[in-house]
Motif scaffolding. Structure first.
Motif, PDB file in Angstrom:
ATOM      1  N   MET A  24       0.840  -1.209   0.000  1.00 43.55           N
ATOM      2  CA  MET A  24       0.000   0.000   0.000  1.00 43.55           C
ATOM      3  C   MET A  24       0.871   1.253   0.000  1.00 43.55           C
ATOM      4  O   MET A  24       1.854   1.322   0.735  1.00 43.55           O
TER       5      MET A  24
ATOM      6  N   SER B 195      -2.765   5.620   0.235  1.00 44.54           N
ATOM      7  CA  SER B 195      -3.772   4.687   0.730  1.00 44.54           C
ATOM      8  C   SER B 195      -3.698   4.551   2.247  1.00 44.54           C
ATOM      9  O   SER B 195      -4.687   4.287   2.902  1.00 44.54           O
ATOM     10  N   LYS B 196      -2.506   4.753   2.816  1.00 45.58           N
ATOM     11  CA  LYS B 196      -2.402   4.683   4.275  1.00 45.58           C
ATOM     12  C   LYS B 196      -3.229   5.789   4.923  1.00 45.58           C
ATOM     13  O   LYS B 196      -3.756   5.645   6.004  1.00 45.58           O
TER      14      LYS B 196
ATOM     15  N   THR C 222      -6.627  -8.889  10.440  1.00 42.71           N
ATOM     16  CA  THR C 222      -5.507  -8.454   9.589  1.00 42.71           C
ATOM     17  C   THR C 222      -4.304  -9.381   9.798  1.00 42.71           C
ATOM     18  O   THR C 222      -3.670  -9.824   8.840  1.00 42.71           O
TER      19      THR C 222
ATOM     20  N   SER D  11      -2.647 -12.132   7.262  1.00 42.47           N
ATOM     21  CA  SER D  11      -1.231 -11.902   6.919  1.00 42.47           C
ATOM     22  C   SER D  11      -0.359 -13.033   7.474  1.00 42.47           C
ATOM     23  O   SER D  11       0.856 -12.906   7.530  1.00 42.47           O
TER      24      SER D  11
ATOM     25  N   ILE E 152       1.526  -5.134   7.633  1.00 38.24           N
ATOM     26  CA  ILE E 152       0.331  -4.328   7.299  1.00 38.24           C
ATOM     27  C   ILE E 152      -0.289  -3.753   8.578  1.00 38.24           C
ATOM     28  O   ILE E 152      -0.667  -2.573   8.638  1.00 38.24           O
TER      29      ILE E 152
ATOM     30  N   VAL F  29      -0.432   0.335   8.071  1.00 40.55           N
ATOM     31  CA  VAL F  29      -1.657   0.856   7.433  1.00 40.55           C
ATOM     32  C   VAL F  29      -2.725   1.056   8.516  1.00 40.55           C
ATOM     33  O   VAL F  29      -3.001   0.119   9.272  1.00 40.55           O
TER      34      VAL F  29
ATOM     35  N   ARG G 278      -7.449  -0.310   6.007  1.00 41.94           N
ATOM     36  CA  ARG G 278      -7.344  -1.727   5.611  1.00 41.94           C
ATOM     37  C   ARG G 278      -8.579  -2.544   5.961  1.00 41.94           C
ATOM     38  O   ARG G 278      -8.790  -3.628   5.415  1.00 41.94           O
ATOM     39  N   THR G 279      -9.399  -2.045   6.907  1.00 35.41           N
ATOM     40  CA  THR G 279     -10.648  -2.736   7.268  1.00 35.41           C
ATOM     41  C   THR G 279     -11.755  -1.674   7.321  1.00 35.41           C
ATOM     42  O   THR G 279     -12.309  -1.396   8.381  1.00 35.41           O
TER      43      THR G 279
ATOM     44  N   SER H 191      -6.966   0.477  -1.983  1.00 35.72           N
ATOM     45  CA  SER H 191      -6.419  -0.769  -1.439  1.00 35.72           C
ATOM     46  C   SER H 191      -6.520  -1.927  -2.425  1.00 35.72           C
ATOM     47  O   SER H 191      -7.528  -2.092  -3.102  1.00 35.72           O
TER      48      SER H 191
ATOM     49  N   LEU I  49      -5.650  -4.962  -1.103  1.00 37.12           N
ATOM     50  CA  LEU I  49      -5.510  -6.092  -0.179  1.00 37.12           C
ATOM     51  C   LEU I  49      -6.595  -7.135  -0.430  1.00 37.12           C
ATOM     52  O   LEU I  49      -7.748  -6.798  -0.676  1.00 37.12           O
TER      53      LEU I  49
ATOM     54  N   ARG J 297     -10.819  -8.815   1.000  1.00 40.22           N
ATOM     55  CA  ARG J 297     -11.280  -7.516   1.489  1.00 40.22           C
ATOM     56  C   ARG J 297     -11.891  -7.728   2.880  1.00 40.22           C
ATOM     57  O   ARG J 297     -12.615  -8.694   3.103  1.00 40.22           O
TER      58      ARG J 297
END
Ligand code: PPS
Length: 303
Positions: free
Chosen positions: A1, A5-6, A70, A74, A80, A84, A89-90, A105, A107, A110
Motif C-alpha cells: 500500500m 492509501s495509508k 488483519t 497476513s 500491514i 496501514v 485496511r478494514t 487498497s 488487499l 477484502r
C-alpha cells in the motif's frame, strides 16, 4: 500500500458536520462519518463471497478484531498491521470514505467493518457467502467504554454525567440504536447463517490464542503455531495501545481530544464495577432482564 492509501479517509475527517446526526431508517449515525448516500451505499453493498465482515456494536472489540483478522490474513506477519491504519485496511462499510478506501487498497481478502444493525444489512447479505464475524461484549463494559468515548470524540454528543449517558444507552438513544436489539438480531442469525461466527470480547480476553485458532479455522486460513503466536503477540492490549495504526492518535485533536483520554483506555473485563453505583446496577439489571427475556441464546455475561 502506498502513502496515499495509508492516509485514505484521514483528510475526510476534517471537522465538517461535527454537530450533524444523520437519521437513516430509524437509526442515528454521527454526521461527520455518515451521509444518507454512504448509508444507502452500505445497505446495497455488492459483497463478494471472499469478503470478511466484522460486525459490532460500538465499543465491543471492533478495533481488536480488525487487528486480529488483519494478522490472521497476513499469517502473523505484522507489516500491514503496523503500517496501514485500521480504517484504511478494514474500512467501515457505512462511512463516507468507503469508495476511496476500496480504490486505494488492493488487499485481499477484502475486510470490512460495520456497526450497522442486522436489519439494515440483511438484504445485502442475502445469498452471500461472505464471512461475518460478530463480536459482542458485556453491555455494562460497553456502556462505560462508550461513555468515555463520548467525552473524547467531538462527533458524538457530550453527555455530562454517566447517569445521563446510561439512560440514553438503555433507551437505545445512542448511535446506532439499542445494544439489546443489535446483539439479539445479529446473534440470532447464527441459527441459519453458516457463514456467521459470534465471538465475545471476553473470549478473546480469556483465551487469545484459542480464539485466534477458532477465527482462523472459520476464515479457512489455518495457521501454524508460530503464526498464531505472532498474531497474539501483536494483538495484546499493551502492543496495540502503542501502535499508531490502531490507537487513533493519527486523528487530530478536533476529532478525538487526546488530552481528555485515550481510545485504548484500559481494555479490561468488568471495568463497569468502577463506575456503576448500586442504584445504576439495579436499573441496568431491570432493563436488561426485560429486554433479553426473549433472546434464544444463553446470556453469557453476569450483569
Ligand atoms: S469502536 O469505537 O467501536 O471502534 O471501539 P471498539 O474498538 O469496538 O472498542 C474499544 C474498546 O476495546 C478495547 N480494546 C482492547 N481491549 C483488550 N485488548 C485489546 N487488544 C484491545 N484493543 C482495543 C479498548 O481499550 C476499548 O475498551 P475500553 O474499555 O474503553 O478500554
Amino acid at each position: 500500500m502506498g502513502e496515499t492509501s495509508k492516509l485514505v479517509g484521514l483528510s475526510l475527517y476534517d471537522g465538517a458536520r461535527l454537530d450533524v446526526t444523520e437519521m437513516f431508517q430509524g437509526f442515528m449515525f454521527p454526521g461527520l462519518l455518515h451521509t444518507q448516500e454512504s448509508l444507502h451505499c452500505a445497505v446495497n453493498f455488492p459483497f463478494q463471497d471472499t469478503d470478511i465482515i466484522i460486525a459490532t456494536y460500538p465499543k465491543s472489540g471492533t478495533t481488536w478484531m480488525q487487528q486480529i483478522v488483519t494478522l490472521i490474513t497476513s499469517r502473523g506477519d505484522p507489516n500491514i498491521a503496523q503500517t496501514v491504519p485500521n480504517w484504511a485496511r478494514t474500512p467501515w462499510l457505512e462511512q463516507i470514505y468507503l469508495k476511496d478506501a476500496l480504490e486505494a487498497s488492493s488487499l485481499t481478502p477484502r475486510i470490512f467493518t460495520t456497526h450497522l444493525p442486522y436489519q439494515l444489512l440483511s438484504s445485502a447479505l442475502q445469498g452471500s457467502k461472505a464471512k461475518v464475524i460478530y463480536v459482542s461484549r458485556n453491555p455494562k463494559d460497553v456502556a462505560v467504554s462508550y461513555y468515555h468515548f463520548h467525552n473524547i470524540a467531538s462527533f458524538l454528543p457530550n453527555l455530562a454525567t454517566f447517569q445521563e449517558f446510561l439512560h440514553q444507552f438503555l433507551e437505545g438513544k445512542v448511535s446506532p440504536g439499542s445494544w439489546f436489539d443489535h446483539v439479539k438480531d445479529w446473534t440470532s442469525q447464527t441459527a441459519t447463517m453458516n457463514n456467521l461466527l459470534h465471538i465475545t470480547y471476553e473470549e478473546l480476553w480469556q483465551d487469545l490464542h484459542g480464539s485466534i485458532k477458532r477465527l482462523s479455522a472459520f476464515l479457512q486460513c489455518p495457521l501454524e503455531d508460530d503464526e498464531v503466536n505472532n498474531c497474539a503477540k501483536h494483538t495484546v492490549f499493551s502492543v496495540m495501545k502503542e501502535n499508531k495504526m490502531v490507537n487513533y492518535t493519527l486523528l487530530p485533536d478536533n476529532i478525538i481530544d487526546h488530552s481528555k483520554g485515550s481510545f485504548m483506555r484500559n481494555g479490561k473485563i468488568g471495568d463497569w464495577k468502577n463506575l456503576f453505583t448500586e442504584e445504576q446496577d439495579q436499573y441496568f439489571k431491570g432493563i436488561c432482564e426485560s429486554k433479553m427475556k426473549d433472546w434464544p441464546s444463553e446470556f453469557v455475561w453476569e450483569v
